[in-house]
Design an enzyme around this catalytic site. Structure first.
Site, PDB file in Angstrom:
ATOM      1  N   ASP A 153      -4.361   3.954  -0.937  1.00  0.00           N
ATOM      2  CA  ASP A 153      -3.359   4.957  -1.308  1.00  0.00           C
ATOM      3  C   ASP A 153      -2.810   4.710  -2.714  1.00  0.00           C
ATOM      4  O   ASP A 153      -2.736   5.604  -3.542  1.00  0.00           O
ATOM      5  CB  ASP A 153      -2.214   4.990  -0.277  1.00  0.00           C
ATOM      6  CG  ASP A 153      -1.628   3.604   0.021  1.00  0.00           C
ATOM      7  OD1 ASP A 153      -2.162   2.588  -0.469  1.00  0.00           O
ATOM      8  OD2 ASP A 153      -0.620   3.533   0.765  1.00  0.00           O
ATOM      9  N   ASP A 207       4.285   5.730   3.251  1.00  0.00           N
ATOM     10  CA  ASP A 207       5.516   5.709   4.045  1.00  0.00           C
ATOM     11  C   ASP A 207       6.681   5.071   3.315  1.00  0.00           C
ATOM     12  O   ASP A 207       6.509   4.350   2.316  1.00  0.00           O
ATOM     13  CB  ASP A 207       5.291   4.919   5.341  1.00  0.00           C
ATOM     14  CG  ASP A 207       5.252   3.404   5.074  1.00  0.00           C
ATOM     15  OD1 ASP A 207       4.525   2.984   4.149  1.00  0.00           O
ATOM     16  OD2 ASP A 207       5.976   2.658   5.756  1.00  0.00           O
ATOM     17  N   ARG A 209       4.852   9.664   6.405  1.00  0.00           N
ATOM     18  CA  ARG A 209       3.394   9.693   6.220  1.00  0.00           C
ATOM     19  C   ARG A 209       2.854  11.111   6.461  1.00  0.00           C
ATOM     20  O   ARG A 209       1.804  11.477   5.942  1.00  0.00           O
ATOM     21  CB  ARG A 209       2.703   8.749   7.212  1.00  0.00           C
ATOM     22  CG  ARG A 209       2.977   7.263   6.974  1.00  0.00           C
ATOM     23  CD  ARG A 209       1.989   6.414   7.771  1.00  0.00           C
ATOM     24  NE  ARG A 209       2.452   5.056   7.976  1.00  0.00           N
ATOM     25  CZ  ARG A 209       2.276   4.057   7.104  1.00  0.00           C
ATOM     26  NH1 ARG A 209       1.642   4.274   5.980  1.00  0.00           N
ATOM     27  NH2 ARG A 209       2.716   2.846   7.366  1.00  0.00           N
ATOM     28  N   VAL A 238       6.661   6.423  -3.936  1.00  0.00           N
ATOM     29  CA  VAL A 238       6.010   7.655  -3.494  1.00  0.00           C
ATOM     30  C   VAL A 238       5.875   7.678  -1.975  1.00  0.00           C
ATOM     31  O   VAL A 238       5.512   6.665  -1.357  1.00  0.00           O
ATOM     32  CB  VAL A 238       4.610   7.787  -4.148  1.00  0.00           C
ATOM     33  CG1 VAL A 238       3.932   9.085  -3.720  1.00  0.00           C
ATOM     34  CG2 VAL A 238       4.728   7.734  -5.668  1.00  0.00           C
ATOM     35  N   LYS A 295      -2.061   1.327   6.493  1.00  0.00           N
ATOM     36  CA  LYS A 295      -2.244   2.648   7.052  1.00  0.00           C
ATOM     37  C   LYS A 295      -2.115   3.729   5.993  1.00  0.00           C
ATOM     38  O   LYS A 295      -2.353   4.899   6.255  1.00  0.00           O
ATOM     39  CB  LYS A 295      -1.162   2.910   8.125  1.00  0.00           C
ATOM     40  CG  LYS A 295      -1.147   1.940   9.261  1.00  0.00           C
ATOM     41  CD  LYS A 295      -0.020   2.344  10.250  1.00  0.00           C
ATOM     42  CE  LYS A 295       0.844   1.137  10.500  1.00  0.00           C
ATOM     43  NZ  LYS A 295       1.986   1.456  11.394  1.00  0.00           N
ATOM     44  N   GLY A 296      -1.726   3.314   4.795  1.00  0.00           N
ATOM     45  CA  GLY A 296      -1.416   4.298   3.756  1.00  0.00           C
ATOM     46  C   GLY A 296      -2.571   5.201   3.360  1.00  0.00           C
ATOM     47  O   GLY A 296      -2.358   6.283   2.814  1.00  0.00           O
ATOM     48  N   ASP A 351      -0.556  -1.282  -6.574  1.00  0.00           N
ATOM     49  CA  ASP A 351       0.758  -1.650  -7.082  1.00  0.00           C
ATOM     50  C   ASP A 351       0.601  -2.995  -7.808  1.00  0.00           C
ATOM     51  O   ASP A 351       0.199  -3.047  -8.963  1.00  0.00           O
ATOM     52  CB  ASP A 351       1.685  -1.733  -5.861  1.00  0.00           C
ATOM     53  CG  ASP A 351       3.145  -1.818  -6.229  1.00  0.00           C
ATOM     54  OD1 ASP A 351       3.513  -1.317  -7.288  1.00  0.00           O
ATOM     55  OD2 ASP A 351       3.923  -2.387  -5.433  1.00  0.00           O
TER      56      ASP A 351
HETATM   57  P1  IMP Z   1      -0.311  -4.099  -3.740  1.00  0.00           P
HETATM   58  O1  IMP Z   1      -0.997  -5.231  -3.047  1.00  0.00           O
HETATM   59  O2  IMP Z   1       1.027  -4.520  -4.300  1.00  0.00           O
HETATM   60  O3  IMP Z   1      -1.156  -3.409  -4.770  1.00  0.00           O
HETATM   61  O4  IMP Z   1       0.103  -3.148  -2.549  1.00  0.00           O
HETATM   62  C1  IMP Z   1      -0.280  -1.886  -2.357  1.00  0.00           C
HETATM   63  C2  IMP Z   1       0.262  -1.423  -1.011  1.00  0.00           C
HETATM   64  O5  IMP Z   1       1.720  -1.414  -1.001  1.00  0.00           O
HETATM   65  C3  IMP Z   1      -0.165   0.007  -0.815  1.00  0.00           C
HETATM   66  O6  IMP Z   1      -1.423   0.062  -0.164  1.00  0.00           O
HETATM   67  C4  IMP Z   1       0.991   0.590  -0.022  1.00  0.00           C
HETATM   68  O7  IMP Z   1       0.775   0.420   1.365  1.00  0.00           O
HETATM   69  C5  IMP Z   1       2.221  -0.212  -0.442  1.00  0.00           C
HETATM   70  N1  IMP Z   1       2.977   0.537  -1.485  1.00  0.00           N
HETATM   71  C6  IMP Z   1       3.117   0.183  -2.775  1.00  0.00           C
HETATM   72  N2  IMP Z   1       3.842   1.106  -3.444  1.00  0.00           N
HETATM   73  C7  IMP Z   1       4.156   2.072  -2.558  1.00  0.00           C
HETATM   74  C8  IMP Z   1       4.873   3.332  -2.667  1.00  0.00           C
HETATM   75  O8  IMP Z   1       5.352   3.763  -3.730  1.00  0.00           O
HETATM   76  N3  IMP Z   1       4.992   4.052  -1.517  1.00  0.00           N
HETATM   77  C9  IMP Z   1       4.477   3.634  -0.325  1.00  0.00           C
HETATM   78  N4  IMP Z   1       3.766   2.500  -0.200  1.00  0.00           N
HETATM   79  C10 IMP Z   1       3.611   1.727  -1.300  1.00  0.00           C
HETATM   80 MG    MG Z   2       4.042   0.941   3.630  1.00  0.00          MG
END
Ligand code: IMP
Ligand code: MG
Length: 189
Positions: free
Chosen positions: A97, A156, A162, A150, A43-44, A100
């Site tokens: 969003d 969130d 959010r 963040v 939902k980000g 990571d």
């Molecule tokens: P990844 O698969 O680890 O790249 O995950 C990314 C997802 O983790 C993003 O779409 C967010 O929903 C969540 N996420 C990662 N870091 C943050 C943060 O700093 N704040 C909020 N959500 C985050």
């Molecule tokens: Mg989240």
């Protein structure tokens, strides 16, 4: 609505956010004058997709994917909401969003390629490079950040914040401490 005072800092105020999203929209318009399918990751990306779509001056279909991590450390991903739009033969821009570990975006790119998308570029508002586990190519990047957590503008912490209209960088533990301190005991309410 503002985040609690957790010793963090404002990353981008609302005006700077709009300027950043406007720049990304102009880049997508330049690269895809014939139109795109914008796929937001729930939902980000909700705020980001709403503003990004309005800054793209070309045909733009909007769709969303819902993903749920499962398995050890959330290392596997399942779909909670599939696409409604047929992406085969179309240029897709994935709107997320924050990138990571890179696992989410890698999963979505693979899915779109299996569905026959002609291209699938990533547009991320935030890029947290130090936590990358999988190398992913990011075509459009709003802001590169370090090891900060963040919230706001769709992002969130345990489903809160959010709805803050700016991006605020902090640490989850500091947020939790500030929340606990700002809630009066039941007897004082
Ligand atoms: P990844 O698969 O680890 O790249 O995950 C990314 C997802 O983790 C993003 O779409 C967010 O929903 C969540 N996420 C990662 N870091 C943050 C943060 O700093 N704040 C909020 N959500 C985050
Ligand atoms: Mg989240």
């Amino acid at each position: 609505m503002r985040p609690p005072d957790s010793g963090g800092r404002t990353l981008l105020e609302a005006d700077a956010l709009q300027a950043t999203v406007g720049r990304l929209g102009a880049e997508i318009t330049r690269d895809h004058p014939g139109g795109v399918v914008l796929v937001g990751i729930l939902k980000g990306s909700i705020c980001f997709v709403a503003d990004l779509a309005r800054s793209i001056a070309a045909d733009c279909a909007v769709d969303f994917l819902g993903l749920v991590p499962y398995g050890t450390g959330g290392s596997r991903i399942a779909l909670s909401k599939d696409l409604d739009v047929d992406v085969s033969g179309r240029d897709v821009v994935i709107a997320v969003d924050i990138v990571d570990s890179g696992l989410t975006v890698a999963y979505v790119r693979r899915l779109l390629s299996e569905r026959g998308a002609r291209s699938a570029d990533v547009c991320t508002l935030l890029d947290r490079q130090p936590s990358r586990l999988l190398p992913v190519e990011l075509r459009y990047v709003g802001l590169t950040i370090g090891n900060e957590y963040v919230v706001g503008y769709g992002l969130d912490f345990e489903e809160r914040y959010r709805n803050i209209p700016l991006l605020y960088a902090t640490e989850p533990e500091s947020l939790r401490r500030a929340e606990t301190a700002s809630v009066p005991p039941l007897a004082e309410r």
